[in-house]
Design a protein around this motif. Structure first.
Motif, PDB file in Angstrom:
ATOM      1  N   TYR A 176       0.835  -1.198   0.000  1.00  0.00           N
ATOM      2  CA  TYR A 176       0.000   0.000   0.000  1.00  0.00           C
ATOM      3  C   TYR A 176       0.874   1.254   0.000  1.00  0.00           C
ATOM      4  CZ  TYR A 176      -2.884   3.757   1.889  1.00  0.00           C
ATOM      5  OH  TYR A 176      -3.498   4.971   2.099  1.00  0.00           O
ATOM      6  N   MET A 177       1.948   1.245   0.791  1.00  0.00           N
ATOM      7  CA  MET A 177       2.852   2.382   0.824  1.00  0.00           C
ATOM      8  C   MET A 177       3.571   2.551  -0.511  1.00  0.00           C
ATOM      9  SD  MET A 177       2.256   3.611   3.754  1.00  0.00           S
ATOM     10  CE  MET A 177       3.528   4.868   3.838  1.00  0.00           C
ATOM     11  N   ASP A 178       3.896   1.432  -1.169  1.00  0.00           N
ATOM     12  CA  ASP A 178       4.495   1.498  -2.508  1.00  0.00           C
ATOM     13  C   ASP A 178       3.559   2.217  -3.476  1.00  0.00           C
ATOM     14  OD1 ASP A 178       6.683   0.094  -1.611  1.00  0.00           O
ATOM     15  OD2 ASP A 178       6.028  -1.836  -2.424  1.00  0.00           O
ATOM     16  N   LYS A 179       2.274   1.866  -3.411  1.00  0.00           N
ATOM     17  CA  LYS A 179       1.312   2.510  -4.300  1.00  0.00           C
ATOM     18  C   LYS A 179       1.198   3.998  -3.984  1.00  0.00           C
ATOM     19  CE  LYS A 179      -3.467   2.689  -5.837  1.00  0.00           C
ATOM     20  NZ  LYS A 179      -4.802   2.083  -5.898  1.00  0.00           N
ATOM     21  N   ARG A 180       1.195   4.358  -2.717  1.00  0.00           N
ATOM     22  CA  ARG A 180       1.112   5.773  -2.332  1.00  0.00           C
ATOM     23  C   ARG A 180       2.293   6.560  -2.920  1.00  0.00           C
ATOM     24  NH1 ARG A 180       0.052   7.459   3.714  1.00  0.00           N
ATOM     25  NH2 ARG A 180       0.294   9.439   2.631  1.00  0.00           N
ATOM     26  N   GLU A 181       3.455   5.948  -2.923  1.00  0.00           N
ATOM     27  CA  GLU A 181       4.638   6.596  -3.503  1.00  0.00           C
ATOM     28  C   GLU A 181       4.429   6.858  -4.995  1.00  0.00           C
ATOM     29  OE1 GLU A 181       8.929   4.950  -4.872  1.00  0.00           O
ATOM     30  OE2 GLU A 181       8.487   4.683  -2.741  1.00  0.00           O
ATOM     31  N   ILE A 182       3.835   5.871  -5.683  1.00  0.00           N
ATOM     32  CA  ILE A 182       3.576   6.016  -7.114  1.00  0.00           C
ATOM     33  C   ILE A 182       2.557   7.123  -7.369  1.00  0.00           C
ATOM     34  CG2 ILE A 182       2.614   4.851  -9.136  1.00  0.00           C
ATOM     35  CD1 ILE A 182       3.730   2.226  -7.902  1.00  0.00           C
ATOM     36  N   ILE A 183       1.481   7.131  -6.588  1.00  0.00           N
ATOM     37  CA  ILE A 183       0.441   8.148  -6.747  1.00  0.00           C
ATOM     38  C   ILE A 183       1.030   9.551  -6.572  1.00  0.00           C
ATOM     39  CG2 ILE A 183      -1.717   9.056  -5.807  1.00  0.00           C
ATOM     40  CD1 ILE A 183      -2.014   6.400  -7.298  1.00  0.00           C
ATOM     41  N   GLN A 184       1.891   9.713  -5.575  1.00  0.00           N
ATOM     42  CA  GLN A 184       2.510  11.017  -5.333  1.00  0.00           C
ATOM     43  C   GLN A 184       3.408  11.432  -6.490  1.00  0.00           C
ATOM     44  OE1 GLN A 184       4.411  10.433  -1.537  1.00  0.00           O
ATOM     45  NE2 GLN A 184       2.479  10.448  -0.402  1.00  0.00           N
ATOM     46  N   ALA A 185       4.145  10.458  -7.062  1.00  0.00           N
ATOM     47  CA  ALA A 185       5.019  10.756  -8.195  1.00  0.00           C
ATOM     48  C   ALA A 185       4.214  11.178  -9.422  1.00  0.00           C
ATOM     49  CB  ALA A 185       5.877   9.534  -8.520  1.00  0.00           C
ATOM     50  N   VAL A 186       3.093  10.503  -9.653  1.00  0.00           N
ATOM     51  CA  VAL A 186       2.246  10.841 -10.800  1.00  0.00           C
ATOM     52  C   VAL A 186       1.625  12.225 -10.612  1.00  0.00           C
ATOM     53  CG1 VAL A 186       0.146  10.236 -12.059  1.00  0.00           C
ATOM     54  CG2 VAL A 186       1.763   8.438 -11.408  1.00  0.00           C
ATOM     55  N   LYS A 187       1.113  12.508  -9.429  1.00  0.00           N
ATOM     56  CA  LYS A 187       0.478  13.803  -9.180  1.00  0.00           C
ATOM     57  C   LYS A 187       1.495  14.950  -9.283  1.00  0.00           C
ATOM     58  CE  LYS A 187      -3.420  12.284  -6.329  1.00  0.00           C
ATOM     59  NZ  LYS A 187      -4.076  12.336  -5.002  1.00  0.00           N
ATOM     60  N   LYS A 188       2.717  14.678  -8.931  1.00  0.00           N
ATOM     61  CA  LYS A 188       3.747  15.702  -9.047  1.00  0.00           C
ATOM     62  C   LYS A 188       4.022  16.033 -10.501  1.00  0.00           C
ATOM     63  CE  LYS A 188       8.478  16.752  -7.583  1.00  0.00           C
ATOM     64  NZ  LYS A 188       9.674  16.253  -6.833  1.00  0.00           N
ATOM     65  N   ARG A 189       3.999  15.014 -11.346  1.00  0.00           N
ATOM     66  CA  ARG A 189       4.276  15.213 -12.774  1.00  0.00           C
ATOM     67  C   ARG A 189       3.059  15.727 -13.532  1.00  0.00           C
ATOM     68  NH1 ARG A 189       7.673  11.102 -16.633  1.00  0.00           N
ATOM     69  NH2 ARG A 189       7.329  12.169 -18.615  1.00  0.00           N
ATOM     70  N   PHE A 190       1.851  15.279 -13.116  1.00  0.00           N
ATOM     71  CA  PHE A 190       0.615  15.668 -13.805  1.00  0.00           C
ATOM     72  C   PHE A 190      -0.343  16.307 -12.793  1.00  0.00           C
ATOM     73  CE2 PHE A 190       2.226  11.909 -16.093  1.00  0.00           C
ATOM     74  CZ  PHE A 190       2.402  12.463 -17.366  1.00  0.00           C
ATOM     75  N   PRO A 191      -0.243  17.609 -12.575  1.00  0.00           N
ATOM     76  CA  PRO A 191      -1.114  18.262 -11.578  1.00  0.00           C
ATOM     77  C   PRO A 191      -2.599  18.167 -11.903  1.00  0.00           C
ATOM     78  CG  PRO A 191       0.747  19.664 -12.183  1.00  0.00           C
ATOM     79  CD  PRO A 191       0.739  18.531 -13.152  1.00  0.00           C
ATOM     80  N   ASP A 192      -2.934  17.958 -13.187  1.00  0.00           N
ATOM     81  CA  ASP A 192      -4.344  17.896 -13.583  1.00  0.00           C
ATOM     82  C   ASP A 192      -4.872  16.464 -13.640  1.00  0.00           C
ATOM     83  OD1 ASP A 192      -2.770  17.214 -15.768  1.00  0.00           O
ATOM     84  OD2 ASP A 192      -4.171  18.042 -17.249  1.00  0.00           O
ATOM     85  N   VAL A 193      -4.219  15.554 -12.949  1.00  0.00           N
ATOM     86  CA  VAL A 193      -4.624  14.143 -13.004  1.00  0.00           C
ATOM     87  C   VAL A 193      -6.012  13.942 -12.406  1.00  0.00           C
ATOM     88  CG1 VAL A 193      -3.546  13.540 -10.790  1.00  0.00           C
ATOM     89  CG2 VAL A 193      -3.871  11.772 -12.519  1.00  0.00           C
ATOM     90  N   HIS A 194      -6.805  13.101 -13.070  1.00  0.00           N
ATOM     91  CA  HIS A 194      -8.147  12.771 -12.584  1.00  0.00           C
ATOM     92  C   HIS A 194      -8.175  11.401 -11.912  1.00  0.00           C
ATOM     93  CE1 HIS A 194     -10.659  15.983 -14.431  1.00  0.00           C
ATOM     94  NE2 HIS A 194      -9.646  16.070 -15.267  1.00  0.00           N
ATOM     95  N   GLU A 195      -7.497  10.454 -12.538  1.00  0.00           N
ATOM     96  CA  GLU A 195      -7.563   9.079 -12.050  1.00  0.00           C
ATOM     97  C   GLU A 195      -6.268   8.364 -12.390  1.00  0.00           C
ATOM     98  OE1 GLU A 195     -10.812   5.386 -12.079  1.00  0.00           O
ATOM     99  OE2 GLU A 195     -11.052   7.112 -13.430  1.00  0.00           O
ATOM    100  N   ILE A 196      -5.857   7.465 -11.495  1.00  0.00           N
ATOM    101  CA  ILE A 196      -4.640   6.685 -11.717  1.00  0.00           C
ATOM    102  C   ILE A 196      -4.964   5.219 -11.481  1.00  0.00           C
ATOM    103  CG2 ILE A 196      -2.234   6.332 -11.049  1.00  0.00           C
ATOM    104  CD1 ILE A 196      -2.402   9.183  -9.751  1.00  0.00           C
TER     105      ILE A 196
END
Length: 324
Positions: A176-196
């Motif tokens: 779960y923590m691994d996934k949280r790390e990925i979500i944070q990395a994606v949101k940092k790169r794509f501020p307009d993200v809707h869904e991952i």
């Protein structure tokens, strides 16, 4: 999870049941519970037989009603009652409790895959897919093999499985923590993200991603802490013309759309027919998107053929469309 993992989880619960004083005092009850936990840990996947009807029926119903709240209750009662009919001398309440727990565990672990389940039916038809455990996870399966071997060589089953499941709880937290790390990395790169959409692979540090932003779908991977985008597609609304409306009424297309949360579409026009194609973006493998739904429609808006499912070459897809 895969069938093998569900079965070894049933064995594990049978071992945990030895911590129950009633089970310790009655070998017959233990044997009945072992049958119940193995059967209960696999029962919700009995809907696999729907594949015999069609991919569309299987796709629409697999992990649906058989994983719902009423089904979980039904499986526990049905399996324990059947076993009790053959061994009426055992304590039914304890037999039912452990069998029911096996069914609950089956549905519970399935919600952590990318495929997910409709576990909250009839209260919600939403697919619950947390996407941080692979359908076959070598770590989870491996720990179960270790537990079974330890049991065979004389370790106390109850305490053995108590230790292993304590470790696996920590493992789930880690994933779960691994996934949280990925979500944070994606949101940092794509501020307009809707869904991952995250799809873990069998390798601990390799993940597949499908990302939805305001204007694009991005397909990527997250390998050893590095985010890489491998494909991007414009996010275009599906046209509401007669061709598309007809396509959406097809059983294969309808089943695909009821299941897939992120996809792109194509419309191709030929001399005497048109083709509407939907491609799920979650399962990119070696540059190919194998999970699709396709329908061919003639100029009179009559469906010629259609298909949905996993396909790994265009030639095989066209062969399927000739036979469906």
């Amino acid at each position: 999870m895969d069938t093998g993992t569900h079965i070894v989880m049933g064995v594990a619960l049978g071992g945990l049941a030895t911590l129950d004083p009633a089970v310790q005092a009655d070998p017959t009850l233990f044997n009945a519970i072992m049958v119940g936990t193995i059967a209960g840990s696999h029962a919700p996947d009995f809907d696999t037989v729907l594949k015999l009807r069609s991919n569309a029926v299987y796709l629409r119903h697999h992990r649906g009603i058989t994983h719902s709240v009423p089904a979980v209750i039904f499986w526990g009662i049905a399996i324990s009652s059947l076993i009790y009919a053959f061994v009426p001398s055992v304590d039914f309440m304890h037999l039912w409790l452990w069998t029911f727990l096996a069914v609950v565990l089956h549905v519970f672990v399935d919600i952590f895959n990318a495929y997910g389940t409709q576990a909250f039916r009839p209260f919600s038809d939403r697919w619950v897919a947390y996407g941080f455990i692979n359908t076959f996870d070598p770590t989870i399966f491996g720990f179960h093999v270790i537990g079974i071997l330890a049991w065979v060589f004389g370790a106390h089953p109850g305490f053995t499985w108590l230790i292993i499941y304590s470790i696996l709880i920590l493992y789930y937290i880690k994933r779960y923590m691994d996934k949280r790390e990925i979500i944070q990395a994606v949101k940092k790169r794509f501020p307009d993200v809707h869904e991952i959409q995250t799809s873990p692979t069998m390798k601990q540090n390799k993940w597949r991603l499908a990302i939805t932003t305001d204007n694009y779908y991005y397909v990527g991977r997250y390998d050893y802490g590095k985010l890489e985008i491998v494909d991007e597609y414009s996010r275009k609304p599906l046209p509401q013309n007669p061709l598309v409306k007809k396509a959406k009424k097809d059983k294969n297309i309808s089943a695909f759309l009821s299941f897939s949360p992120v996809y792109r579409w194509e419309i191709n026009y030929y001399d005497d027919y048109s083709e509407v194609r939907f491609i799920d973006l979650r399962y990119r493998t070696k540059g190919h998107y194998p999970f699709v739904a396709v329908v061919k429609i003639d100029d009179d808006l009559q469906i010629i053929s259609s298909y949905t499912g996993w396909i790994f070459s265009e030639q095989k897809l066209q062969n399927k469309l000739l036979t469906e």
